[in-house]
Design a protein around this motif. Structure first.
Motif, PDB file in Angstrom:
ATOM      1  N   GLN A  29       0.822  -1.199   0.000  1.00 26.88           N
ATOM      2  CA  GLN A  29       0.000   0.000   0.000  1.00 26.88           C
ATOM      3  C   GLN A  29       0.859   1.254   0.000  1.00 26.88           C
ATOM      4  N   ASN A  30       0.226   2.327  -0.480  1.00 25.75           N
ATOM      5  CA  ASN A  30       0.826   3.655  -0.494  1.00 25.75           C
ATOM      6  C   ASN A  30       2.140   3.681  -1.276  1.00 25.75           C
ATOM      7  N   ASN A  31       2.081   3.213  -2.499  1.00 27.19           N
ATOM      8  CA  ASN A  31       3.176   3.307  -3.445  1.00 27.19           C
ATOM      9  C   ASN A  31       2.661   4.023  -4.689  1.00 27.19           C
ATOM     10  N   LEU A  32       3.313   3.825  -5.809  1.00 29.98           N
ATOM     11  CA  LEU A  32       2.926   4.495  -7.053  1.00 29.98           C
ATOM     12  C   LEU A  32       2.634   3.485  -8.158  1.00 29.98           C
ATOM     13  N   LEU A  33       2.086   2.332  -7.794  1.00 28.71           N
ATOM     14  CA  LEU A  33       1.807   1.268  -8.750  1.00 28.71           C
ATOM     15  C   LEU A  33       0.558   1.613  -9.556  1.00 28.71           C
TER      16      LEU A  33
END
Length: 90
Positions: A29-33
């Motif tokens: 969670q909370n990435n840029l995928l």
């Protein structure tokens, strides 16, 4: 494996995830995928039970949950909640 909040924009290829035969929990969670391939790669570990991808751009797509469950029908939990039987068969 917890790789949340790492500003990831990509993931290793699916073959790498398939070798992770003991991974039951993957927190991304909370990435840029932002690509469906990222979801496919992340959902690949054979015994994965919980996948957290919330707060990534891809999760804003309306078909997100359905796609994840098509790719990984054995998941027990997605993001912050346990999946119901009804959700798994939709």
């Amino acid at each position: 494996l917890d790789a949340s909040h790492c500003e990831l924009t990509t993931l290793p290829p699916k073959e790498s995830w398939l070798r992770m035969t003991g991974m039951k929990i993957l927190l991304l969670q909370n990435n840029l995928l932002a690509k469906w391939s990222h979801v496919e790669f992340a959902a690949s570990p054979p015994v994965l039970e919980w996948l957290a991808l919330y707060d990534n751009p891809i999760t804003s797509q309306p078909e997100y949950q359905g796609m994840v469950l098509t790719i990984a029908p054995k998941l027990v939990a997605l993001d912050l909640r346990v999946l119901t039987d009804d959700e798994k068969i939709e």
